[in-house]
Enzyme design. Structure first.
Site, PDB file in Angstrom:
ATOM      1  N   THR A 173     -13.160   0.394  -3.977  1.00 38.07           N
ATOM      2  CA  THR A 173     -12.369   1.628  -3.898  1.00 38.07           C
ATOM      3  C   THR A 173     -13.170   2.760  -4.516  1.00 38.07           C
ATOM      4  O   THR A 173     -13.458   2.745  -5.708  1.00 38.07           O
ATOM      5  CB  THR A 173     -11.036   1.452  -4.639  1.00 38.07           C
ATOM      6  OG1 THR A 173     -10.305   0.383  -4.028  1.00 38.07           O
ATOM      7  CG2 THR A 173     -10.205   2.733  -4.567  1.00 38.07           C
ATOM      8  N   LEU A 196      10.692   0.513  -2.567  1.00 42.33           N
ATOM      9  CA  LEU A 196      11.799   1.405  -2.897  1.00 42.33           C
ATOM     10  C   LEU A 196      12.750   0.744  -3.890  1.00 42.33           C
ATOM     11  O   LEU A 196      13.886   1.144  -4.033  1.00 42.33           O
ATOM     12  CB  LEU A 196      12.541   1.811  -1.615  1.00 42.33           C
ATOM     13  CG  LEU A 196      13.326   3.137  -1.655  1.00 42.33           C
ATOM     14  CD1 LEU A 196      12.411   4.303  -1.958  1.00 42.33           C
ATOM     15  CD2 LEU A 196      14.055   3.359  -0.322  1.00 42.33           C
ATOM     16  N   CYS A 236      -4.568  -1.370  -9.307  1.00 42.37           N
ATOM     17  CA  CYS A 236      -4.746  -0.390  -8.228  1.00 42.37           C
ATOM     18  C   CYS A 236      -3.932   0.886  -8.408  1.00 42.37           C
ATOM     19  O   CYS A 236      -4.494   1.973  -8.508  1.00 42.37           O
ATOM     20  CB  CYS A 236      -4.396  -1.030  -6.884  1.00 42.37           C
ATOM     21  SG  CYS A 236      -5.566  -2.296  -6.368  1.00 42.37           S
TER      22      CYS A 236
END
Length: 432
Positions: free
Chosen positions: A120, A252, A262
């Site tokens: 990343t 949610l 992350c």
């Protein structure tokens, strides 16, 4: 196809095994000699469901091998960079390892390569890696063609191998048709999942994806705070929201905030990318602020409800940032234990995989072999990670063990019919 994977951490080992299972000959490269020895014996330095078993199968079939030496790349046409990019003090991704690897590749490669960046990395890193390799080749006085590819990972800890083998999408940033053909051959088992774009688009897609998922979590958590004030139930509210296909139910669920390797790191990095570009990421800063305060908000409720924490025994169930992993990085449980100890509480804790790592940070906590042992004589119980053996434990037996039957469910996961006799406090819901 012969593929070299540089960096045998979480991403590198998972991708090595996945590529080996797809029929490629994989050469895992890692500078840590002890880690190489462990991998050669079929033992992983991390816990990831199903990964170690498949690694051993590949070792037996000689589909995978390991080396300390970067020169192993010369047996391969594809070289995948999967080293870590930890957060710097200011939140930016630290590219030290990526740059070192790029330099080593430039010093040692002898033939044409496709350099795939799986780590990343911020937008523009592909250009940086290309410049470093070009510089090393010029120093050697050689002209070897190569191309930089951006191919970010989207692996979820706890089911990384499944995600690698059954991806939602595989994002590939490249420029040439030959590179596209090579990447199609690399991922031939998932050809319908490939999404080709530019290198810079690909680099940004990774950060944008994690930041958006973090946004959903923080939105649900802030809504949970409102729900408690107005007498609503966040579980029902988000269920009703998620029935809208435009919103969906994933990420949610209200709780005590996101953690792991992350979301926190990538959110901070994207904020810094925006800052460097002169963009005020107001929304993303709010996402971070909610997450940073969610555990404290939850613990204030704990402290108020039981009228002080000093000398009270509090059982914390779950230490990893999520179930099915041994990773405690940025786990909300770290802040929970720190808060409780600071308030002079007596703390017991249980987790099926996270105890060894947490013991190194909090040696004064009493760690238990099972959840029922942890809750014995507790004045309150905090559920911090939704491990199945915690959620489904015998709550009737636990009721007979605790001093006060008070459960603070930080994940809203224990079903009410299991909690007869308990005072229950969730996130955005309070049912007694």
């Amino acid at each position: 196809m012969n593929v070299a994977v540089i960096g045998m951490g979480y991403v590198g080992t998972t991708m090595s095994v996945a590529l080996g299972l797809d029929g490629h000959q994989v050469f895992g490269i890692e500078k840590d000699k002890k880690k190489i020895q462990s991998l050669e014996q079929g033992s992983l330095p991390i816990y990831e469901d199903g990964l170690e078993e498949k690694l051993r199968e590949l070792l037996l079939s000689k589909q995978i091998s390991f080396s300390q030496y970067i020169s192993a790349i010369n047996s391969c046409s594809v070289v995948m960079i999967a080293v870590g990019t930890p957060a710097s003090e200011d939140g930016r991704a630290d590219l030290t390892y990526v740059k070192k690897v790029a330099s080593q590749i430039g010093k040692h490669m002898k033939s044409e390569k496709l350099i795939v960046i799986k780590s990343t990395v911020p937008v523009g890193t592909g250009d940086v890696v290309k410049q470093i390799i070009d510089q090393e080749l010029r120093r050697r006085g050689v002209d070897i063609p190569f191309e930089i590819i951006s191919n970010p990972e989207f692996l979820r800890e706890g089911r990384a191998l499944q995600d690698a083998r059954n991806p939602d999408r595989i994002v590939i940033g490249c420029t040439s048709s030959s590179a596209k053909k090579t990447m199609e051959a690399l991922y031939q088992s998932h050809i319908d999942k490939l999404y080709f774009t530019t290198v810079r688009n690909s680099e940004l897609i990774k950060y944008a994806s994690n930041a958006f998922l973090a946004t959903k979590i923080s939105f649900a958590n802030e809504l949970a705070r409102l729900s408690e004030k107005v007498g609503a139930n966040i579980t029902d509210v988000t269920k009703g929201m998620g029935m809208d296909n435009r919103i969906g139910t994933q990420f949610l669920q209200a709780g005590i905030g996101y953690g792991g390797s992350c979301f926190p790191k990538d959110t901070d990095a994207l904020l810094q990318i925006g800052k460097d570009a002169g963009i005020d990421f107001t929304l993303l800063q709010a996402v971070k602020n909610v997450n940073d305060t969610q555990v404290k908000w939850f613990l204030n409720k704990v402290e108020t409800t039981i009228e002080g924490l000093a000398n009270k025994k509090i059982a914390v169930l779950g230490l990893t940032f999520k179930p099915h992993t041994d990773d405690i990085r940025e786990s909300p449980a770290i802040r929970i234990l720190d808060f409780l100890l600071h308030k002079k509480a007596r703390v017991s804790a249980y987790d099926p995989k996270g105890i060894p790592a947490m013991q190194r940070i909090f040696p004064d906590v009493t760690y238990s072999a099972d959840p029922l042992e942890a809750v014995d004589q507790a004045n309150a119980v905090i559920l911090a990670t939704e491990w199945p053996d915690i959620v489904k434990m015998d709550w009737d037996m636990a009721l007979r063990k605790v001093v006060n039957p008070i459960l603070f469910d930080g994940r809203n996961v224990v079903e009410s019919h299991l909690l007869r006799g308990w005072d229950y406090y969730g996130v955005g819901v309070c049912v007694s």
